[in-house]
Motif scaffolding. Structure first.
Motif, PDB file in Angstrom:
ATOM      1  N   VAL A  47      42.211  37.428  37.056  1.00  0.00           N
ATOM      2  CA  VAL A  47      42.653  36.333  37.907  1.00  0.00           C
ATOM      3  C   VAL A  47      42.893  35.102  37.047  1.00  0.00           C
ATOM      4  O   VAL A  47      42.010  34.681  36.283  1.00  0.00           O
ATOM      5  CB  VAL A  47      41.606  36.029  38.997  1.00  0.00           C
ATOM      6  N   GLN A 138      44.197  33.405  47.159  1.00  0.00           N
ATOM      7  CA  GLN A 138      44.631  34.151  45.978  1.00  0.00           C
ATOM      8  C   GLN A 138      45.967  34.805  46.272  1.00  0.00           C
ATOM      9  O   GLN A 138      46.159  35.368  47.354  1.00  0.00           O
ATOM     10  CB  GLN A 138      43.596  35.196  45.587  1.00  0.00           C
ATOM     11  N   THR A 140      49.364  37.113  44.408  1.00  0.00           N
ATOM     12  CA  THR A 140      49.761  37.964  43.291  1.00  0.00           C
ATOM     13  C   THR A 140      51.280  37.992  43.200  1.00  0.00           C
ATOM     14  O   THR A 140      51.989  37.811  44.197  1.00  0.00           O
ATOM     15  CB  THR A 140      49.234  39.398  43.466  1.00  0.00           C
ATOM     16  N   ALA A 145      47.634  37.823  39.170  1.00  0.00           N
ATOM     17  CA  ALA A 145      46.874  37.229  40.269  1.00  0.00           C
ATOM     18  C   ALA A 145      46.587  35.765  39.965  1.00  0.00           C
ATOM     19  O   ALA A 145      46.195  35.413  38.842  1.00  0.00           O
ATOM     20  CB  ALA A 145      45.562  37.980  40.478  1.00  0.00           C
ATOM     21  N   ARG A 147      44.544  32.299  41.433  1.00  0.00           N
ATOM     22  CA  ARG A 147      43.543  31.738  42.343  1.00  0.00           C
ATOM     23  C   ARG A 147      44.001  30.350  42.796  1.00  0.00           C
ATOM     24  O   ARG A 147      44.413  29.525  41.981  1.00  0.00           O
ATOM     25  CB  ARG A 147      42.195  31.650  41.621  1.00  0.00           C
TER      26      ARG A 147
END
Length: 648
Positions: A47, A138, A140, A145, A147
């Motif tokens: 992430v 979050q 993608t 990914a 945050r």
């Protein structure tokens, strides 16, 4: 769909148990055997954290700090199995409900998901929720990914509650399942069964009534109804006050929230300083398993003496004033609020999504200032104030269900006849005797103020120092003065600082055109449309789905109403950098299992109409090219200067 059976056994269960979150108080202190280890989860995705002015220490504090929420004893939670299964309920760390993973650390020793925290209050250690569970997003994009701290979560909160209720019921009814549960928890099995059975009955009874309607789906929560239900129905033991929560809304984003003079989608919570922030956040905790008991004339709801010498003495001295005993952690809430004041809107990640077209964005900047800035209070006059005004909004012809439900009435139960704050038309506030029936928000406000006073005086979950009180503009003596002033019938400085807890913003007249929105009472359209928050839009690119009820999956759909789908899938996180929002076509090949819930805009409360008449100063409507230009500008908008400075 009907997510629970009807409100069966409500009166009997509430009369017998009282507080849901506190109903485990009779459980023996945990003498837990070492639990079986959770199965090894699959390797987490990498992430990338967006630059939002948070060092990792602040981020982890936001993720893990308890605000006094007490869902249930943690020893129970980690010992429960899923319904009709031997798999532990917590085996996947709640990923199936789209809660985000958080690594094991000193601040998170149990590896709880983002927004879940251990509350070590006066009883057994509880697991509870904190604001990060609903306000951490979050997204993608092609395997990357990102945050979004302070952004809306896409968690399925209702799905979590429903499955947890079934897990509790199965554990009580299935002897083998209970024996495995008891072996993990430890302690006296007879006492444990009694406590678990009572807790399960109260849980199922409450939620069978509160969630007796169509499902919310991921990324939404009917916060108003659940807070009203919890306080006026469960905590005050008035079962008829628990109504179906059928007006879910999107989770608002948190950056810049502390600068607004009002928050909540219907502008109901005065804001702009720490004491007002404490009030709104206290109401939030009451809605997510904060425990509360009320004392009147020296007795609590169970007829027992008020807990605590100070509270018991004050309640007897002022028999017509309600005093409260809560699990709410004011120090925790202040820490969380401070973190929010430091949070910056996320910048568009050009290295992931592609660069912004500067020429198109410049055209969009000029059009935005001409067409959009005034309604969203993004003028120089508004944004140069310390507290941004957002109270004078106009009707936008959107679904009225949330606005109407927030005006509901309730029986006041134990507050009936007590001296309390009363709210009149136009947001006026006075002190008087609480009638038997009042607006639910009046009941909630008294519970919130009482909880704030209790939290500041008793300081559960941490210790406040002199500077903390100075930031609030309070002293402990001024809080005691609150009780005296209520007794004598005046509104003191603390109450005036908090302001009325509900400001009814009069509609500005009927909309320019009718809609086919299906309202909560089954009528089509509305002659008196609701007024919803139209806040400043910094970082708006990262906050899908849009409109107050999450009925539009992309920002392009907000600008171009004909691009709004009648139905779309919710739950996956794949981002669409062109239309700015989520990839959400129903039946898209290869979409993950999480993206299975379909948002139907034809259902009550789900209407996606409104916010669709964009005209220039000369009255001409905006063309598609001009709308795309505005969208390009909104991708980059994170600071005030960008509104007034050329992007070239």
């Amino acid at each position: 769909m009907r997510v629970f059976s009807t409100r069966r056994r409500m009166a009997a269960a509430l009369a017998g148990l009282g507080l849901l979150a506190a109903s485990h108080a009779g459980a023996p202190p945990a003498r837990a055997a070492t639990p079986a280890p959770f199965p090894t989860a699959q390797a987490p995705e990498v992430v990338h954290l967006l630059d939002q002015n948070w060092p990792q220490s602040v981020r982890q504090g936001f993720y893990t700090t308890s605000q006094g929420s007490q869902l249930m004893p943690y020893s129970w939670f980690k010992a429960l199995e899923r319904p009709a299964s031997t798999e532990l309920f917590f085996a996947d760390r709640l990923a199936r409900f789209n809660y985000l993973p958080n690594d094991v650390s000193a601040q998170n020793p149990e590896g709880l998901p983002v927004g879940f925290a251990l509350d070590r209050g006066t009883g057994p250690t509880s697991i509870g929720m904190t604001c990060a569970a609903c306000h951490t997003g979050q997204i993608t994009y092609k395997g990357t990914a990102l945050r979004v701290d302070g952004g809306p979560a896409d968690a399925d909160f209702q799905g979590f509650l429903v499955e947890l209720s079934a897990a509790l019921a199965d554990t009580v009814s299935d002897r083998a399942k209970f024996n495995r549960f008891a072996a993990r928890v430890g302690g006296d099995k007879t006492l444990l069964r009694t406590s678990l059975s009572a807790f399960s009955t109260a849980w199922e009874t409450f939620f069978s009534a509160a969630l007796d309607g169509q499902a919310w789906g991921p990324a939404r929560l009917d916060a108003f109804s659940m807070i009203f239900n919890r306080l006026t129905g469960l905590d005050f033991r008035v079962p008829s006050n628990v109504l179906p929560a059928h007006a879910p809304v999107s989770y608002p984003f948190l950056w810049n929230a502390h600068q607004q003079d009002a928050v909540q989608w219907n502008l109901s919570a005065p804001n702009g300083n720490y004491i007002k922030a404490l009030a709104r956040n206290t109401g939030e905790v009451l809605g997510v398993f904060g425990a509360l008991n009320v004392c009147v004339a020296g007795k609590d709801l169970a007829g027992q003496s008020c807990p605590g010498d100070r509270r018991r003495f004050a309640s007897k001295l002022f028999p017509h004033i309600p005093f409260y005993d809560t699990s709410i952690s004011v120090p925790g809430l202040m820490k969380l609020e401070w973190a929010i004041t430091q949070l910056a809107p996320p910048a568009w990640p050009s290295t992931v999504f592609g660069a912004i077209d500067a020429g198109k964005a410049e055209q969009g900047r000029q059009l935005f200032n001409e067409v959009c800035a005034d309604c969203h209070h993004m003028t120089r006059a508004a944004l140069n104030q310390d507290v941004w005004p957002v109270m004078d909004q106009r009707p936008t012809d959107t679904d009225p269900t949330v606005y109407r439900n927030a005006l509901r009435w309730a029986k006041t139960g134990p507050l009936n006849g007590t001296r309390a704050l009363l709210f009149g038309d136009g947001g006026s506030v006075s002190v008087g005797d609480m009638p038997a029936d009042a607006q639910a928000v009046s009941v909630l406000t008294n519970g919130v103020i009482g909880s704030v006073v209790d939290g500041l005086l008793n300081q559960k979950g941490g210790t406040l120092n002199h500077d903390d009180y100075a930031n609030l503009g309070l002293t402990p003596l001024s809080l005691i003065k609150l009780a005296i002033d209520q007794k004598t019938g005046s509104v003191n400085d603390v109450e005036q600082a908090m302001g009325p807890a509900f400001k009814a913003v009069p509609p500005a007249g009927p909309p320019a055109h009718k809609t086919s929105c299906v309202t909560s009472d089954g009528a089509a359209g509305d002659q008196t449309p609701p007024v919803y928050e139209a806040r400043p839009l910094f970082g708006i690119w990262a906050t899908a789905p849009y409109l107050h009820n999450g009925s539009v999956p992309t920002l392009w759909g907000v600008l171009k109403s004909s691009a709004r789908p009648e139905a779309f899938a919710v739950g996956a996180r794949e981002f669409d950098p062109v239309q700015v929002g989520y990839v959400s076509a129903v039946g898209t090949p290869g979409t993950p299992a999480a993206q299975t819930w379909v948002y139907d805009t034809t259902l009550p409360g789900n209407c996606n109409r409104g916010h669709d008449d964009y005209r220039r100063a000369n009255g001409s409507p905006l063309t598609d090219d001009q709308l795309w230009a505005i969208l390009e500008f909104l991708k980059m908008l994170t600071t005030k200067d960008q509104l007034w400075t050329s992007v070239y």
